[in-house]
Design a protein around this motif. Sequence first.
Motif, PDB file in Angstrom:
ATOM      1  N   ALA A  63       4.258   5.877  21.443  1.00  0.00           N
ATOM      2  CA  ALA A  63       3.382   6.046  20.280  1.00  0.00           C
ATOM      3  C   ALA A  63       4.204   6.467  19.062  1.00  0.00           C
ATOM      4  N   GLY A  64       5.204   7.342  19.268  1.00  0.00           N
ATOM      5  CA  GLY A  64       6.059   7.793  18.178  1.00  0.00           C
ATOM      6  C   GLY A  64       6.845   6.638  17.580  1.00  0.00           C
ATOM      7  N   LEU A  65       7.322   5.748  18.435  1.00  0.00           N
ATOM      8  CA  LEU A  65       8.057   4.572  17.955  1.00  0.00           C
ATOM      9  C   LEU A  65       7.171   3.710  17.066  1.00  0.00           C
ATOM     10  N   MET A  66       5.898   3.601  17.456  1.00  0.00           N
ATOM     11  CA  MET A  66       4.989   2.717  16.724  1.00  0.00           C
ATOM     12  C   MET A  66       4.741   3.221  15.313  1.00  0.00           C
ATOM     13  N   VAL A  67       4.631   4.555  15.140  1.00  0.00           N
ATOM     14  CA  VAL A  67       4.353   5.069  13.799  1.00  0.00           C
ATOM     15  C   VAL A  67       5.603   5.609  13.121  1.00  0.00           C
TER      16      VAL A  67
END
Lengths: 222, 554
Positions: free
Chosen positions: B390-394
Motif C-alpha cells: 500500500a505504501g508503494l502505491m501512494v
Amino acid sequence: MNNSVLNTGRLLWAGLRALLVLTLVTGVIYPLAVTGVAQALFHDKANGSEIRADGKVVGSSLIGQSYNLPLKKGQETPEPDLKWFQGRPQNGLGTNSVNTQYKLILSGATNLSADSKVLVQQVKDAQAAVIKDNSVPGYTVKRSQVPADAVTSSGSGLDPDISPAYADLQVHRVAARNGLSVAQVQKLVDEQTKGRTLGFVGEPRVNVLELNIALKALAAKG
Amino acid sequence: MGSVLAGVLQLLALIGALALAYIPLGNYMAKVYSSDKHWRVEKWTYRAIGANPDAEMTWTAYLRGVLAFSAVGVLFLYLLQRIQGILPGSLGFDSVNPAQSFNTAVSFVTNTNWQSYYGEQTMGHVVQTAGLAVQNFVSAAVGIAVAVALVRGFARSRTGELGNFWADLVRGTIRILVPGAAIAAIVLVACGVIQNFSGIHEVGQFMGGTQQWNGGAVASQEAIKEFGTNGGGYFNANSAHPFENPTPFTNLFEIFLLLVIPFSLTRTFGVMVGSVKQGYAILATMATIWVGFVGLMMWTEFAHHGPALHLAGGAMEGKEVRFGVGSSSIFAVSTTLTSTGAVDSFHSSFTGLGGGITILGMQLGEIAPGGTGSGLYGMLIMAVIAVFIAGLMVGRTPEYLGKKIGTREIKLAACYILITPALVLVLAAISMALPTPPHSMLNSGAHGFSEVLYAFTSAANNNGSAFAGLNANTDWYNTMLGVAMLLGRFLPMVFVLALAGSLAEQRPVPETAGTLRTNKPLFVGLLVGAILIITGLTYFPALALGPLAEGLAS
C-alpha cells in the motif's frame, strides 16, 4: 571462544532442566490425573465401550467388525454371512507388520484418488455385490438405490456405522435369511437408527453391531 | 434436513462457539503474558531451570532460548524412541530405527506431527505420553511465546527487551495449555474416547474369534493434539479412528479445539498493542479466508466429481458415516489452515479440487487462523507486506501500528515469506527428479505428483497431514522431510524475532491524515488480496501440475 562454548552449554543445560520439569507436569502428572478421573467417572467408556451379548463381550460399539462366513478350503477372501447386516467395505485396513507377536488391527484408509482405476474397480465390484446379495424374490435392488457408504471404505477402516439407506436396503435379505417378516426387521432398523445430534450435527446412522445383536435377539424369539 | 444444510448449520454453530470464547480466552491470554505475578508451581519450575523469569531478553537471547530448548527436545525424543525396547510399558514394541526416530523427533518438536510410523504398532505408553504428548504441549507453547515476543515488539518502544522466553514457555504451558487440555480430555472421555494404560487388549467378536486393540492414554493426548494444533494421531487413522473421535459431537468439538487458540490470539494481540480493533482486522482477515475455503470445500465435496466418486454416488471414500461430507469438509479445511494436520477423513480420496484446497490452505503459510502462535506471527508478517505494498502505491513510508516499515523490516518479512516456498518447491522437484523417491507414490499421474507436493508442503509448513498413500518411511523421505520441518519451523522464527527486536527499538511515529488505517475493512480486503496473490503466484505452476490437473480433468 571458550566463553561462548560455556554459555551454549549452560543454555542447553537450562533447556534440559526445563524439558524435564515440563515432562513431569505434562507427560506424567497430566495423563495420570486424566486417567484417574476418566476411570472413576467414565469407566466403561475409558476402556473402549465394550458391548456384551449373552453374557460375553462381543466387541466395542465404536469399532466396526466384519460379519463373514468362515473361510472354506482354498478360499482367500471370505464371503459375507448374509444372515447378518453387513458394514462398509474395509479396503483400507492394514495388517500388523512391525510387531508381529500381536494380530493388531491397523486402522487406515485406502488413500486411493478419485480418479484411480483401482478405486473405480473396487466401487464397481462392491455395487455388483450389494445388488446381487440384497436382491431376493419379489425385491430387486437397482443401482441407483445403492448408497455411497455401501461401496466405499471409511477413513479408519473401522467405521461402526452404515447409513439408514444402506440398512434399509438390506432389510428384505435379512428378513428372508432369518425367517422374519420384512415389517419386523424394518421396525428393528428404524429403532436402531440414530438421527443427527441436536438435529444438525453429523449424519444419521445405524450401528451395525448393535443392530445385529438386536436382530439375533429377535430371531431367537422367533 | 439435507446434508448440505446440516453442514452449514454445523459451521454456524462452530462460529458461534468460537465467538463466545474469543473475548474471554483472548483477554485471559493477554493477562497471562503481561502479569507480574508468578504462580507457586511456576516459581519451583524457574528454580529448577535456574532462570530468572523477570530478566528481560533481547531478541538474540530470546532466540537462543527457543533454539536451545528445541534442540534438547529433539535429542531427548530421539533417544527415547531409540531405547523404547527397554522401557517399561512399551507393549513389547521395539526401539524405533534411527531415520524414523529423527523424523518423528523433529516432527513433534516443530509442532508438525508428520508421522511416517503407524501409531498402534510402533509407539508404547512411555513414548506416547512422556515423549510425543509432552512436545504437543511445549511446541505449542514455544509457538505462542514467539508470537507474543513479536507483539511486544509492536507494543514497546525504544527498548531491546522482548520479555523472558522461559517465563513465556512455562506460563503458556501451565496457565493455558494444561488446564484447557485437561477439561477437553474429560469431555472427550465422556463421549467415548479411551483413556487407560492397559496393554494389548483382546476382546471377543460377534461372529466368534477375537480382535486385538491397544489400550492407551488417548483422550489426554487427543485433547492437546487439537488444542495445541499438533495433529499427531495415537492411531494410524488419526481422528477418523472411533477411539479418537467417536461421535459427531466430538468431531465438532475437536475442530473447535484446534481453532480456538489461533483465533483468540488476535484478541490477545489487540489487547497487548492497545487497540482491540487492530485485532478484529486480523481476525476478519483470517475468518474471511477460513469461511471462504470451507464454502469451496463443501461445494466440491458435495458435488463429488471424479470417476470413482461419481460412480459411487457420493464422496464417501475415506470418510466416516457419523461425520458425513459436511463435517469432514470443515475438519479438512480447519486442519490445513492451521498447523494441526489431524484428519477425520483422508484427503487423498477427496475430489481433485478438494485435495487442492487442502494443499493451498497449507501453502498460504497456515495463517487463517494458523497454528498456535505461528498463525498470528505469520499473519502479522503478511500485514507488514500488505502495508508495504500500500505504501508503494501512494509513495510514502509504510507504517504498521505506529512503527515504520523500513528497509530492515521489509527485508526480514520478505525472507520469512520466501523460506517455505523455497523448501517446498526445491525439495519436491528433487524428489521427482531422483530415480527412487517417486517409487513411494501410491497413485499414478497428477495425483501421484500431488502426494509428493503435499508431503513437502505439509512438512515445510509444519502441518503434518498427508496424501497418505505416499510411503514416507524411506530414508530419503524421513531425512528430507525432517530437514524441511526443521528449517520450515526455525528459520522463520529467526526472522520473526529479528523483526520484533527491530520494531521494539523504534520510537512510535504519530498517526497522521496520511496513515493507512489498518483497523478498517479496506485493509482487510488488501490483506486478503495480498495473501492470495503472493501465494497464488508462488505455487500456481506446481498446483496446476497436481490437483488442478486432476480436478479439471474430472
